[in-house]
Scaffold this motif. Structure first.
Motif, PDB file in Angstrom:
ATOM      1  N   ALA A 222       7.365  19.018  -6.031  1.00 63.65           N
ATOM      2  CA  ALA A 222       7.876  17.985  -6.925  1.00 63.65           C
ATOM      3  C   ALA A 222       7.912  16.595  -6.309  1.00 63.65           C
ATOM      4  N   MET A 223       7.736  16.475  -4.992  1.00 61.78           N
ATOM      5  CA  MET A 223       8.014  15.200  -4.329  1.00 61.78           C
ATOM      6  C   MET A 223       6.852  14.765  -3.451  1.00 61.78           C
ATOM      7  N   ILE A 224       6.557  13.466  -3.490  1.00 64.54           N
ATOM      8  CA  ILE A 224       5.580  12.864  -2.591  1.00 64.54           C
ATOM      9  C   ILE A 224       6.233  11.743  -1.807  1.00 64.54           C
ATOM     10  N   ALA A 225       5.642  11.395  -0.673  1.00 66.17           N
ATOM     11  CA  ALA A 225       6.089  10.257   0.114  1.00 66.17           C
ATOM     12  C   ALA A 225       4.865   9.518   0.623  1.00 66.17           C
ATOM     13  N   ALA A 226       4.999   8.222   0.814  1.00 71.77           N
ATOM     14  CA  ALA A 226       3.877   7.418   1.297  1.00 71.77           C
ATOM     15  C   ALA A 226       4.397   6.246   2.106  1.00 71.77           C
ATOM     16  N   VAL A 227       3.597   5.818   3.070  1.00 68.71           N
ATOM     17  CA  VAL A 227       3.865   4.593   3.819  1.00 68.71           C
ATOM     18  C   VAL A 227       2.626   3.715   3.729  1.00 68.71           C
ATOM     19  N   ASN A 228       2.854   2.404   3.716  1.00 62.65           N
ATOM     20  CA  ASN A 228       1.766   1.459   3.499  1.00 62.65           C
ATOM     21  C   ASN A 228       1.943   0.255   4.405  1.00 62.65           C
ATOM     22  N   LEU A 229       0.896  -0.103   5.140  1.00 61.12           N
ATOM     23  CA  LEU A 229       0.873  -1.295   5.974  1.00 61.12           C
ATOM     24  C   LEU A 229      -0.205  -2.214   5.442  1.00 61.12           C
TER      25      LEU A 229
END
Length: 280
Positions: A176-183
């Protein structure tokens, strides 16, 4: 493996793909066919680039895929990816047009001194985006994307060019869950810098700010994180998703040295946001 679904850029401060949390062979996956995502979010952040005053702004969410061609949101704009990836591709490519509108110092300027310097015209930006994505790096469902947008102002505002590279890593945390990081970073040419960061004699007389002549270069960089949660408990079936994100940006070069930032604002730029989207 299909292209990543971009959801966070629709909240204006972080790019992050929402992907499958489990193998698509185990269940019908809405993202493996033509689909559309619509929704709305709100961000709480600086009233202009370099401001230390904050405002709340609504942000629409529109994303979709048709016959392998994807429409992905950008801050106040969208990009089209014309290169479909194969279902089991280890490496994917993206290329297509991008368009956006910039309202930097065009409205909702809370600082009286900066407002006295004058409202700027909104910029309509058109250009091209391209990138490369590596799939299944640390687990069967994650991805790492390196991309860039190159845009030109076609509305006669700053009349110049910018380009912005970015790196995004996404991984599901559960079904049910996603995570992301962005530079990401932003490079502006001299025309952009003069328009947004210079203080002309007329602006100085109107606002009391010292005169300043800005030049182009790297003017911002940022690091953001996003979490998305599917309300049905399964990302693959579409429906409603809640999104939360936080982003820290830092003004650089003349973006930091301009009196609009150094005297009236702050080089540190924090933004938080939340939204809800529906996919079908």
């Amino acid at each position: 493996m299909r292209k990543p679904l971009i959801v966070a850029t629709a909240l204006s401060f972080c790019s992050a793909p929402a992907a499958l949390a489990q193998d698509a062979a185990d269940a019908d996956n809405v993202y493996d066919r033509d689909h559309l995502t619509v929704g709305v979010g709100a961000i709480y952040g600086p009233s202009y680039e370099g401001s230390n005053d904050t405002v709340v702004s609504p942000i629409p969410v529109v994303q979709g895929s048709y016959k392998g061609i994807q429409i992905n949101p950008r801050p106040r704009g969208a990009a089209i990816d014309l290169i479909p990836d194969g279902k089991d591709a280890k490496i994917g490519f993206s290329l297509g047009p991008v368009a956006a509108v910039s309202f930097n110092r065009n409205r909702r300027i809370k600082d009286d001194v900066v407002r006295a310097a004058g409202k700027l015209d909104a910029a309509i930006e058109l250009g091209v985006n391209g990138g490369i994505t590596a799939y299944r790096l640390l687990n069967p469902y994650d991805s790492l994307t390196v991309s860039a947008d190159v845009k030109w102002d076609v509305n006669g505002a700053y009349k110049g060019m910018t380009w912005g590279p970015q790196v995004t890593y996404m991984t599901p945390l559960s079904k049910a869950m996603i995570a992301a990081v962005n530079l990401r970073a932003h490079h502006a040419d001299d025309d952009y810098a003069r328009y947004y960061y210079s203080v002309t004699p007329a602006q100085s007389a109107a606002s009391g700010l010292p005169g300043y002549e800005a030049k182009g270069g790297w003017d911002t960089m940022s690091l953001g994180a996003l979490v998305g949660y599917d309300l049905s408990g399964d990302l693959r079936d579409g429906g409603f998703m809640l999104i939360g994100a936080v982003n820290y940006g830092r003004m650089l070069g003349d973006g930091k040295r301009t009196p609009y930032t150094s005297l009236r604002g702050s080089a540190d730029q924090w933004t938080v946001g939340a939204g809800v989207a529906y996919t079908f």
